[in-house]
Design a protein around this motif. Structure first.
Motif, PDB file in Angstrom:
ATOM      1  N   TRP A 176       5.691  23.395  -4.643  1.00  0.00           N
ATOM      2  CA  TRP A 176       3.606  23.496  -4.401  1.00  0.00           C
ATOM      3  C   TRP A 176       3.861  23.332  -2.815  1.00  0.00           C
ATOM      4  O   TRP A 176       2.983  23.073  -2.846  1.00  0.00           O
ATOM      5  N   TYR A 177       5.061  22.124  -2.635  1.00  0.00           N
ATOM      6  CA  TYR A 177       4.008  21.432  -0.827  1.00  0.00           C
ATOM      7  C   TYR A 177       4.835  22.168   0.206  1.00  0.00           C
ATOM      8  O   TYR A 177       6.046  22.923  -0.099  1.00  0.00           O
ATOM      9  N   ALA A 178       4.651  22.506   1.595  1.00  0.00           N
ATOM     10  CA  ALA A 178       5.197  23.367   2.781  1.00  0.00           C
ATOM     11  C   ALA A 178       5.407  22.079   3.560  1.00  0.00           C
ATOM     12  O   ALA A 178       6.039  22.090   4.508  1.00  0.00           O
ATOM     13  N   GLU A 179       4.664  20.953   2.923  1.00  0.00           N
ATOM     14  CA  GLU A 179       4.830  19.735   3.891  1.00  0.00           C
ATOM     15  C   GLU A 179       3.868  18.807   2.825  1.00  0.00           C
ATOM     16  O   GLU A 179       3.257  18.678   2.554  1.00  0.00           O
ATOM     17  N   ASP A 180       4.640  17.032   2.850  1.00  0.00           N
ATOM     18  CA  ASP A 180       4.749  17.044   3.066  1.00  0.00           C
ATOM     19  C   ASP A 180       5.476  14.976   2.640  1.00  0.00           C
ATOM     20  O   ASP A 180       5.945  15.264   2.947  1.00  0.00           O
ATOM     21  N   LEU A 181       5.103  13.741   2.276  1.00  0.00           N
ATOM     22  CA  LEU A 181       4.941  12.586   2.984  1.00  0.00           C
ATOM     23  C   LEU A 181       4.737  11.631   1.709  1.00  0.00           C
ATOM     24  O   LEU A 181       3.583  11.732   1.302  1.00  0.00           O
ATOM     25  N   PHE A 182       6.090  10.082   1.570  1.00  0.00           N
ATOM     26  CA  PHE A 182       5.382   9.467   1.160  1.00  0.00           C
ATOM     27  C   PHE A 182       5.642   8.107   2.107  1.00  0.00           C
ATOM     28  O   PHE A 182       6.984   8.326   2.026  1.00  0.00           O
ATOM     29  N   LEU A 205       0.729  -0.939  -0.163  1.00  0.00           N
ATOM     30  CA  LEU A 205      -0.087   0.113  -0.174  1.00  0.00           C
ATOM     31  C   LEU A 205       1.106   1.213   0.232  1.00  0.00           C
ATOM     32  O   LEU A 205       2.071   1.940   0.801  1.00  0.00           O
ATOM     33  N   ALA A 206       0.702   2.072  -1.025  1.00  0.00           N
ATOM     34  CA  ALA A 206       1.237   3.551  -0.802  1.00  0.00           C
ATOM     35  C   ALA A 206       0.571   4.565  -0.047  1.00  0.00           C
ATOM     36  O   ALA A 206      -0.588   4.656  -0.763  1.00  0.00           O
ATOM     37  N   LEU A 207       0.909   5.277   0.666  1.00  0.00           N
ATOM     38  CA  LEU A 207      -0.234   6.851   1.082  1.00  0.00           C
ATOM     39  C   LEU A 207       0.509   7.804   0.559  1.00  0.00           C
ATOM     40  O   LEU A 207       2.552   7.613   1.298  1.00  0.00           O
ATOM     41  N   THR A 208       0.177   9.191  -0.242  1.00  0.00           N
ATOM     42  CA  THR A 208       0.632  10.638  -0.168  1.00  0.00           C
ATOM     43  C   THR A 208      -0.135  11.021   0.864  1.00  0.00           C
ATOM     44  O   THR A 208      -1.689  10.983   0.607  1.00  0.00           O
ATOM     45  N   ARG A 209       0.802  12.073   0.662  1.00  0.00           N
ATOM     46  CA  ARG A 209      -0.172  13.140   1.807  1.00  0.00           C
ATOM     47  C   ARG A 209       0.765  14.863   1.490  1.00  0.00           C
ATOM     48  O   ARG A 209       2.260  14.819   1.788  1.00  0.00           O
ATOM     49  N   ALA A 210       0.210  15.290   1.200  1.00  0.00           N
ATOM     50  CA  ALA A 210       0.684  17.205   0.979  1.00  0.00           C
ATOM     51  C   ALA A 210       0.067  18.158   1.445  1.00  0.00           C
ATOM     52  O   ALA A 210      -1.135  18.421   1.677  1.00  0.00           O
ATOM     53  N   ARG A 211       0.396  19.253   1.528  1.00  0.00           N
ATOM     54  CA  ARG A 211       0.091  20.386   2.588  1.00  0.00           C
ATOM     55  C   ARG A 211       0.812  21.280   1.655  1.00  0.00           C
ATOM     56  O   ARG A 211       2.003  21.299   1.287  1.00  0.00           O
ATOM     57  N   LEU A 212      -0.657  21.528   0.155  1.00  0.00           N
ATOM     58  CA  LEU A 212      -0.283  22.856  -0.696  1.00  0.00           C
ATOM     59  C   LEU A 212      -0.077  24.240  -0.404  1.00  0.00           C
ATOM     60  O   LEU A 212      -0.667  24.596   0.855  1.00  0.00           O
ATOM     61  N   ARG A 213       1.104  24.799  -0.882  1.00  0.00           N
ATOM     62  CA  ARG A 213       0.904  26.119  -0.843  1.00  0.00           C
ATOM     63  C   ARG A 213       0.097  26.276  -1.494  1.00  0.00           C
ATOM     64  O   ARG A 213      -0.261  26.657  -2.092  1.00  0.00           O
ATOM     65  N   PRO A 214      -1.262  27.511  -0.925  1.00  0.00           N
ATOM     66  CA  PRO A 214      -2.174  28.329  -1.218  1.00  0.00           C
ATOM     67  C   PRO A 214      -2.274  28.499  -3.021  1.00  0.00           C
ATOM     68  O   PRO A 214      -2.758  28.297  -3.637  1.00  0.00           O
ATOM     69  N   ALA A 215      -0.841  29.112  -2.920  1.00  0.00           N
ATOM     70  CA  ALA A 215      -0.715  30.411  -4.110  1.00  0.00           C
ATOM     71  C   ALA A 215      -0.847  29.163  -5.098  1.00  0.00           C
ATOM     72  O   ALA A 215      -0.310  29.495  -6.338  1.00  0.00           O
ATOM     73  N   ARG A 216      -0.076  28.201  -5.125  1.00  0.00           N
ATOM     74  CA  ARG A 216       0.283  27.211  -5.721  1.00  0.00           C
ATOM     75  C   ARG A 216      -0.820  25.907  -6.055  1.00  0.00           C
ATOM     76  O   ARG A 216       0.215  24.410  -6.938  1.00  0.00           O
ATOM     77  N   ALA A 217      -1.828  25.385  -5.334  1.00  0.00           N
ATOM     78  CA  ALA A 217      -2.613  24.482  -5.272  1.00  0.00           C
ATOM     79  C   ALA A 217      -3.014  24.565  -6.467  1.00  0.00           C
ATOM     80  O   ALA A 217      -3.096  23.238  -7.514  1.00  0.00           O
TER      81      ALA A 217
END
Length: 233
Positions: free
Chosen positions: A205-211, A125-137
């Motif tokens: 794009w990302y202020a924070e991300d995880l894979f 199973l792969a899980l990705t998540r990100a908090r996008l920078r609003p100006a780049r969403a």
């Protein structure tokens, strides 16, 4: 495997449309309750999307999910909050996972420790998540749309859906694959996905991300709620 939780569980519920209001209320009530369960080192209660696209238009208000990392290998009991979700749901599934790889941060933490890249035999199973920078969403959503379309036809894909902590900008994906080779084949050989990977450092794009990648230990309940492909076992 320094600091790696021995068990991660993914819980997914599908509620009838008449119960959407109750589900939204439970979302507000249960976020802290799940994190406070004995043996839980990290927990998130999440909304979901179809996984076909991104942004608020992809939201699925009838499906909800929780991801929890446990210090106890025999964990997984969500207590009264879990029982309440089960009563509300018309479909439910649980996936037991062992962390293999985790890179990045989620709410400032490394929730799945520091796995050293162990290999899996069988499903992953792969899980990705990100908090996008609003100006780049918007530019991110445009760039990722072709990847989402290609994912639907990827060899070895068993299930997929989107996850989100908020309707806009706090989003990710869950996908289940027949093998690590199938996941790797999509991630690094599919042209649209490789192009997005190449653009990411410059696009910021990302202020924070995880894979994270996990070995699937067990799946119980109704797999349809995971977006399971028809005919797959």
């Amino acid at each position: 495997m320094s600091g790696v939780p021995p068990l991660v569980t993914l819980h997914v519920w599908r509620v009838p449309r008449r119960a959407v209001g109750g589900a939204l209320l439970r979302m507000a009530r249960d976020r802290g309750r799940l994190r406070a369960l004995p043996g839980v080192r990290f927990g998130k209660l999440l909304g979901t999307g179809t996984g076909i696209g991104f942004g608020p238009g992809d939201a699925d208000l009838t499906r909800y999910a929780a991801v929890l990392a446990w210090d106890d290998p025999a964990g997984g009991d969500l207590g009264p909050a879990g029982a309440a979700w089960d009563r509300l749901a018309e479909q439910a599934a649980r996936v037991d996972l062992t962390p293999l790889v985790s890179r990045g941060r989620w709410s400032g933490r490394a929730p799945f420790g520091d796995p050293r890249g162990a290999r899996a035999e069988g499903r992953v199973l792969a899980l990705t998540r990100a908090r996008l920078r609003p100006a780049r969403a918007v530019t991110f959503w445009r760039a990722i749309a072709p990847v989402a379309r290609e994912l639907a036809a990827a060899p070895g894909l068993l299930a997929r859906f989107g996850i989100g902590e908020a309707p806009i900008g706090w989003q990710g994906t869950v996908s289940v694959w027949r093998s690590e080779a199938d996941l790797t084949g999509f991630a690094y050989r599919q042209p649209e996905h490789r192009a997005v990977i190449a653009r990411t450092p410059a696009a910021r794009w990302y202020a924070e991300d995880l894979f994270a990648r996990f070995a699937v230990r067990d799946i119980s309940g109704d797999r349809a709620v995971l977006g399971w492909r028809e005919g797959e076992r």
